[in-house]
Structure formats: structure tokens, C-alpha cells
Design a protein around this motif. Structure first.
Motif, PDB file in Angstrom:
ATOM      1  N   UNK A  55      -0.068  -7.660  22.128  1.00 43.59           N
ATOM      2  CA  UNK A  55       0.997  -7.463  23.035  1.00 43.59           C
ATOM      3  C   UNK A  55       1.211  -6.180  23.364  1.00 43.59           C
ATOM      4  N   UNK A  56       1.004  -5.785  24.681  1.00 41.38           N
ATOM      5  CA  UNK A  56       0.842  -4.475  24.962  1.00 41.38           C
ATOM      6  C   UNK A  56       1.481  -4.317  26.517  1.00 41.38           C
ATOM      7  N   UNK A  57       1.980  -3.116  26.788  1.00 43.32           N
ATOM      8  CA  UNK A  57       2.400  -2.789  28.419  1.00 43.32           C
ATOM      9  C   UNK A  57       1.377  -2.944  29.149  1.00 43.32           C
ATOM     10  N   UNK A  58       1.480  -3.418  30.146  1.00 41.86           N
ATOM     11  CA  UNK A  58       0.440  -3.689  31.569  1.00 41.86           C
ATOM     12  C   UNK A  58      -0.183  -2.285  31.691  1.00 41.86           C
ATOM     13  N   UNK A  59       0.546  -1.234  31.627  1.00 44.43           N
ATOM     14  CA  UNK A  59      -0.142   0.115  31.904  1.00 44.43           C
ATOM     15  C   UNK A  59      -1.265   0.523  31.218  1.00 44.43           C
ATOM     16  N   UNK A  60      -1.349  -0.162  29.852  1.00 43.34           N
ATOM     17  CA  UNK A  60      -2.126   0.152  28.647  1.00 43.34           C
ATOM     18  C   UNK A  60      -3.389  -0.840  28.490  1.00 43.34           C
ATOM     19  N   UNK A  61      -3.333  -1.654  29.385  1.00 42.00           N
ATOM     20  CA  UNK A  61      -4.349  -2.944  29.083  1.00 42.00           C
ATOM     21  C   UNK A  61      -5.665  -2.505  29.327  1.00 42.00           C
ATOM     22  N   UNK A  62      -6.267  -1.545  29.880  1.00 43.00           N
ATOM     23  CA  UNK A  62      -7.532  -1.285  29.863  1.00 43.00           C
ATOM     24  C   UNK A  62      -7.807  -0.234  28.574  1.00 43.00           C
ATOM     25  N   UNK A  63      -7.000   0.486  28.075  1.00 46.14           N
ATOM     26  CA  UNK A  63      -7.104   1.315  27.056  1.00 46.14           C
ATOM     27  C   UNK A  63      -7.256   0.293  25.946  1.00 46.14           C
ATOM     28  N   UNK A  64      -6.287  -0.599  25.768  1.00 43.14           N
ATOM     29  CA  UNK A  64      -6.397  -1.658  24.563  1.00 43.14           C
ATOM     30  C   UNK A  64      -7.541  -2.538  24.736  1.00 43.14           C
ATOM     31  N   UNK A  65      -8.237  -3.052  25.735  1.00 42.72           N
ATOM     32  CA  UNK A  65      -9.251  -3.810  25.885  1.00 42.72           C
ATOM     33  C   UNK A  65     -10.605  -3.057  25.608  1.00 42.72           C
ATOM     34  N   UNK A  66     -10.706  -1.673  25.823  1.00 41.62           N
ATOM     35  CA  UNK A  66     -11.816  -0.908  25.488  1.00 41.62           C
ATOM     36  C   UNK A  66     -11.826  -0.499  24.067  1.00 41.62           C
ATOM     37  N   UNK A  67     -10.607  -0.429  23.400  1.00 44.10           N
ATOM     38  CA  UNK A  67     -10.747  -0.094  22.049  1.00 44.10           C
ATOM     39  C   UNK A  67     -10.836  -1.145  21.119  1.00 44.10           C
ATOM     40  N   UNK A  68     -10.387  -2.307  21.467  1.00 53.17           N
ATOM     41  CA  UNK A  68     -10.950  -3.546  21.015  1.00 53.17           C
ATOM     42  C   UNK A  68     -12.242  -3.837  20.913  1.00 53.17           C
ATOM     43  N   UNK A  69     -12.861  -3.718  22.317  1.00 52.93           N
ATOM     44  CA  UNK A  69     -14.184  -3.840  22.427  1.00 52.93           C
ATOM     45  C   UNK A  69     -15.144  -2.949  21.513  1.00 52.93           C
ATOM     46  N   UNK A  70     -14.828  -1.906  20.940  1.00 52.91           N
ATOM     47  CA  UNK A  70     -15.423  -0.801  20.390  1.00 52.91           C
ATOM     48  C   UNK A  70     -15.489  -1.244  18.970  1.00 52.91           C
ATOM     49  N   UNK A  71     -14.594  -1.848  18.428  1.00 56.07           N
ATOM     50  CA  UNK A  71     -14.654  -2.459  17.045  1.00 56.07           C
ATOM     51  C   UNK A  71     -14.878  -4.176  17.030  1.00 56.07           C
ATOM     52  N   UNK A  72     -15.578  -4.630  17.777  1.00 54.51           N
ATOM     53  CA  UNK A  72     -15.986  -5.966  17.989  1.00 54.51           C
ATOM     54  C   UNK A  72     -15.016  -7.079  18.257  1.00 54.51           C
ATOM     55  N   UNK A  73     -13.973  -6.750  18.875  1.00 57.48           N
ATOM     56  CA  UNK A  73     -12.842  -7.636  19.014  1.00 57.48           C
ATOM     57  C   UNK A  73     -12.652  -8.008  20.415  1.00 57.48           C
ATOM     58  N   UNK A  74     -13.649  -8.526  20.958  1.00 58.63           N
ATOM     59  CA  UNK A  74     -13.697  -8.904  22.429  1.00 58.63           C
ATOM     60  C   UNK A  74     -12.962 -10.124  22.533  1.00 58.63           C
ATOM     61  N   UNK A  75     -12.885 -10.907  21.499  1.00 61.82           N
ATOM     62  CA  UNK A  75     -12.257 -12.502  21.694  1.00 61.82           C
ATOM     63  C   UNK A  75     -10.663 -12.228  21.658  1.00 61.82           C
ATOM     64  N   UNK A  76     -10.154 -10.885  21.440  1.00 62.80           N
ATOM     65  CA  UNK A  76      -8.668 -10.975  21.175  1.00 62.80           C
ATOM     66  C   UNK A  76      -8.034 -11.192  22.604  1.00 62.80           C
ATOM     67  N   UNK A  77      -6.793 -12.285  22.644  1.00 61.73           N
ATOM     68  CA  UNK A  77      -6.226 -12.136  23.551  1.00 61.73           C
ATOM     69  C   UNK A  77      -5.172 -11.159  23.957  1.00 61.73           C
ATOM     70  N   UNK A  78      -4.962 -10.639  25.138  1.00 62.23           N
ATOM     71  CA  UNK A  78      -4.231  -9.459  25.429  1.00 62.23           C
ATOM     72  C   UNK A  78      -3.039 -10.037  26.173  1.00 62.23           C
ATOM     73  N   UNK A  79      -1.823  -9.981  25.782  1.00 56.87           N
ATOM     74  CA  UNK A  79      -0.593 -10.429  26.647  1.00 56.87           C
ATOM     75  C   UNK A  79       0.022  -9.175  27.052  1.00 56.87           C
ATOM     76  N   UNK A  80       0.346  -9.157  28.487  1.00 60.81           N
ATOM     77  CA  UNK A  80       0.714  -8.028  29.186  1.00 60.81           C
ATOM     78  C   UNK A  80       2.105  -8.240  29.567  1.00 60.81           C
ATOM     79  N   UNK A  81       2.997  -7.283  28.950  1.00 57.48           N
ATOM     80  CA  UNK A  81       4.448  -7.187  29.204  1.00 57.48           C
ATOM     81  C   UNK A  81       4.599  -6.247  30.565  1.00 57.48           C
ATOM     82  N   UNK A  82       5.245  -6.833  31.595  1.00 52.59           N
ATOM     83  CA  UNK A  82       5.463  -6.104  32.737  1.00 52.59           C
ATOM     84  C   UNK A  82       6.518  -4.620  32.330  1.00 52.59           C
ATOM     85  N   UNK A  83       7.394  -5.002  31.288  1.00 54.02           N
ATOM     86  CA  UNK A  83       8.158  -3.913  30.850  1.00 54.02           C
ATOM     87  C   UNK A  83       8.363  -4.288  29.514  1.00 54.02           C
ATOM     88  N   UNK A  84       8.710  -3.238  28.719  1.00 50.14           N
ATOM     89  CA  UNK A  84       9.261  -3.600  27.271  1.00 50.14           C
ATOM     90  C   UNK A  84      10.578  -4.263  27.157  1.00 50.14           C
TER      91      UNK A  84
END
Length: 467
Positions: A55-84
Motif C-alpha cells: 500500500x503506497x501513495x500514488x506519487x510513489x507508485x513507479x518507485x515501489x514497482x521498480x524496487x520490487x522488480x529488482x528483488x524478483x517481486x513482480x507479482x506483488x499487488x500495489x494498492x494506490x492511496x490517492x492521499x494518506x
């Protein structure tokens, strides 16, 4: 089987200038080579886990996705909160997603920015908590304190259970005398903010004790939209959701709260002083990272990101150097770094928002030089990636390729540029940039014009769904 829920929101202002609004501490490598988010995910190896829900902020979505990809976690689901909206709504959204297909897993709720040094001990505590959660308990992990601390909330344990204790009560951050008494009593833990419970039971208890939160989260979840490998939560419905933590909304009110001791070298790494305590020190008590020359220096943390940092005749300092900012503070005052961030915000500056090097889904750019009517960037485009088809109203651009090959669209024309070749993009011309090669494309971009802000972009096509 567990479904990890990793909460990756927050801004980490007390770790400025390394942590920024658009690059907060959970995406930084604070201890070791991997980021805090990556360490949190890798810590799950050895447990019987489904892919994480992040669960992360919408502004950080590509950071989260790339960092998960680098450790082999492409199957993770990323929920985007429009605000905290704090942790109770965030976990409610994760629980709704986890139970959508008729499943009802145990949710292991973790913060993305915590340090745990003893992974084996952490796994043992998770096993104990799982047995309590199987019996319908809402389990929190209580960190065994090794010193009186005033910056953590406390949990007082109650009657013993099979694998832990019932929670007697939660307590706010104490003064030093109270913290010393808690430590001496042996019946108190630090509140780690990590949990394990059955998804349906959490939703039931949230509905019982905070029905407005659950109702708003259900509406927001029903209005969700899939966007690439992200799941966007309905913005309008989520705006009406009250802000509250799991502790206040549920754990302090439920009769099902249990606590399991966690003695695993836990830290929330909430300040530079906390980071000094957990990092490796030299013989003089110094924590040195990067290009550092320390002479007659004691009990000091120096984090040199870009340049040589030399210290002489100092002690008990925190010195953090980045490409665009330097922090020098006494270790006793680093809890107040947020005051610096507040002042930067008051002055409408940008050094608290982003680093000079800015990451994008296609690569990154480094703002090398900026003036009133010009800006120079070094742009790196990942192999196979491309920028949006776009146009600018107020600036022209001159591109010079220094490494790799670029496919450039200018109006109706498409051309290839190799190293040492260049092109000019006039104001108002529709253009695009792509790296068709197998190595990173690097180019120098010189912008000139009356306005150089990043919001002067009209996108016509974008594979990343940006507008």
C-alpha cells in the motif's frame, strides 16, 4: 499461509536531506545496499507467504514497482492511496483486496521502513503470532525494550496466553521517568506497529469500532480501477474516510487484542540519531558512509553522497551531504530536522520535495545546472523504454546523445541519433524519445525558455498512464 501487507506510505521528514517528499525513507538504502522496502520484502523469505500487498501513495507508485522488480517481486499487488489516511484505512483496503476472491488469509502487516536485524527471531515471533491469529486474536508485536525510550508508545501485557499475552493496555509515549519504570517492571513492550490477524476478523472489528472507516473504504474499494499492475482506489469515496491508526481505531477497543514479544533487533530508524545507533561504527564511534576523511572526530555520523566530506576536531554531529543539500546538526537535535523541512516549505523551495536526481518509470534525469531561462539535464533512458509523446508551450530543447542510440520523433518525422549527434526541439513541436537499444541511453538536454517547470508538459500518448 500469510498474505503480507506492506505499508509503504509516509514521508520520513526526520531523515532529510536523504529522505524527501517524493523519495521518502522507505525507498532509501539506509542500512546496507538494499532499500528499506526491499529489505522488508526479502525478510519474508522462509515464511509460507503469498505475494505481498503493498500500500503506497500514488506519487510513489513507479518507485515501489521498480524496487520490487529488482528483488524478483513482480507479482506483488500495489494498492494506490490517492492521499494518506493513516494505517487503519490502509489495512482495511488491503483486507478487502485479500478477501475479494473468497479467500480469508492471515494478514502479516509490516511497515516498509523498519529495520530487523535478527530475521530468524522475527520468524519465530511470526509463528507464535500465527497460532494466536488462527484462534481469532488480533496480534501485535511488542518489541522487547533494551533501554528506556521516550519516542515509542508502549504496550502493557496482561494475562498469559498460549503463545503470548493478552493486551492489558496501550500507552502513549512516556517521559523518561515513566520509561525507566516500564523497563524495570519487565511487563512492557515498545509498540512496533506490526500486526498479524485474519483479514475477516480485522474487518469485523473495524466495522464494530470504527464503522465510518470501513464504510468509506468499502465504497473506495468498489470504485477501484486497474492501471497496469497498480490498483487505484476510488479518490472521491476515500476522501470521506476518517484518518485513524489501527491502534486507536481497533486495538485499544477490541477484546481480541494479543501481544507477542519480538526480540529481533528492531528499530523504526526514525531519525539520524537512531540510524547512528544501528549502523556499524569505527573505533572512535563514528558512522562513515561515502567519501569521508575524519580526523580527530568522535561519535559522529557522516553520510557523503556525492562529494568528499572532511571533518576535523568535532564530536556528536550528524553530517549528511547530497547533490543539492547539506545537513549539519548536533545528534541531540536531530529529532527537530522536520523544522528545517517546514522552513523550506514556507520558503516555497524544492529541496524537501525531491532530489536533484529524479526517477521516472522510463529512467531518470539529473538537473546539472539551472538558471532563470535555462536548465541542463543529464537524462538516462532504460533499454526498451520510451518517454511520452509530448509538447511544451514555453520551452525549447536541444538533445545531445553521449551514450547509446536514440529514436526521436519530431512532428511527423522519426530519426535515429547515435553518440555525438544532436537535434533541436522548437517550442510547441510534438516530440518523443525512445531507447531502442540494449544499453542505457544517456543524453544531455538543454532547455531554454520563459518557463521551465515540469508541469509544462502536454502528453498525447503515455505507456505509463500519466496525464
Amino acid at each position: 499461509m500469510f498474505r503480507p501487507v506492506i505499508m509503504a506510505g509516509g514521508s520520513g521528514t526526520r531523515l532529510w536531506p536523504l529522505s524527501r517528499q517524493l523519495y521518502p525513507k522507505q525507498f532509501c538504502a539506509l542500512v546496507g545496499e538494499r532499500t528499506m522496502l526491499q529489505e522488508t520484502v526479502l525478510r519474508l523469505e522462509g515464511l509460507d507467504c503469498l505475494p505481498p500487498l503493498v500500500v503506497c501513495n500514488e506519487e510513489h507508485r513507479f518507485l515501489a514497482a521498480e524496487q520490487l522488480r529488482l528483488v524478483g517481486q513482480e507479482e506483488s499487488t500495489i494498492l494506490l492511496e490517492p492521499f494518506g489516511r493513516n494505517t487503519a484505512p490502509a489495512v482495511a483496503l488491503a483486507a478487502l483486496q485479500a478477501t475479494e476472491a473468497g479467500q480469508d488469509p492471515l494478514l502479516l502487516v509490516l511497515a516498509a521502513d523498519h529495520l530487523i536485524e535478527n530475521v530468524e527471531s522475527f520468524h519465530q515471533s511470526v509463528g507464535k503470532a500465527a497460532r494466536l491469529a488462527e484462534e481469532g486474536m488480533l496480534v501485535t508485536f511488542g518489541t522487547v525494550p533494551d533501554r528506556p525510550a521516550t519516542r515509542y508508545g508502549y504496550i502493557r501485557r496482561g494475562e498469559p496466553l498460549k503463545e503470548g499475552f493478552a493486551v492489558d493496555r496501550f500507552e502513549e509515549k512516556p517521559d523518561m521517568e515513566t520509561a525507566k519504570a516500564h523497563l524495570a517492571s519487565g511487563g512492557y513492550y515498545w509498540n512496533s506497529g506490526m500486526f498479524l490477524f485474519r483479514a475477516s476478523i480485522y474487518l469485523d472489528e473495524l466495522g464494530r469500532h470504527a464503522p465510518k472507516i470501513l464504510a468509506a473504504c468499502r465504497k473506495a474499494f468498489e470504485a477501484r480501477e486497474a492501471d497496469m499492475h497498480f490498483l487505484r482506489i476510488g479518490k472521491d469515496a476515500f476522501r470521506a474516510c476518517p484518518k485513524d491508526s489501527i491502534d486507536y481505531a481497533v486495538m485499544e477497543k477490541t477484546t481480541k487484542a494479543a501481544v507477542v514479544a519480538l526480540d529481533a533487533g528492531w528499530s523504526d530508524v526514525g531519525s539520524w540519531s537512531a540510524l547512528w545507533k544501528v549502523r556499524h561504527k569505527d573505533g572512535n564511534g563514528n558512522v562513515l558512509k561515502g567519501d569521508v576523511v575524519a580526523v580527530s572526530t568522535r561519535n559522529t555520523l557522516v553520510d557523503a553522497g556525492k562529494r568528499l566530506v572532511a571533518t576535523l576536531g568535532v564530536k556528536d554531529l550528524v553530517i549528511v551531504e547530497t547533490a543539492d543539500a547539506v545537513l549539519i546538526a548536533h545528534r541531540d537535535h536531530v529529532e527537530d530536522v522536520r523544522l528545517v523541512v517546514d522552513e523550506l516549505d514556507r520558503q516555497a523551495r524544492c529541496e524537501h520535495v525531491n532530489h536533484r536526481r529524479v526517477y521516472r518509470p522510463w529512467g531518470d534525469y539529473d538537473s546539472i545546472d539551472t538558471g532563470p531561462h535555462h536548465q541542463v539535464k543529464r537524462i538516462t533512458v532504460k533499454p526498451g523504454a520510451r518517454l511520452s509523446v509530448q509538447m511544451h508551450h514555453h520551452r525549447a530543447e536541444h538533445w545531445v546523445v553521449v551514450r547509446g542510440a536514440a529514436r526521436v520523433r519530431k512532428g511527423d518525422k522519426v530519426m535515429m541519433l547515435n553518440e555525438d549527434q544532436s537535434t533541436y526541439i522548437p517550442v510547441g513541436e510534438i516530440h518523443a524519445l525512445e531507447n531502442p537499444g540494449r544499453i542505457p541511453l544517456e543524453l544531455i538536454e538543454v532547455q531554454s525558455g520563459s518557463y521551465l517547470g515540469e508541469d509544462d508538459i502536454i502528453r498525447f500518448e503515455d505507456q505509463y498512464g500519466r496525464k
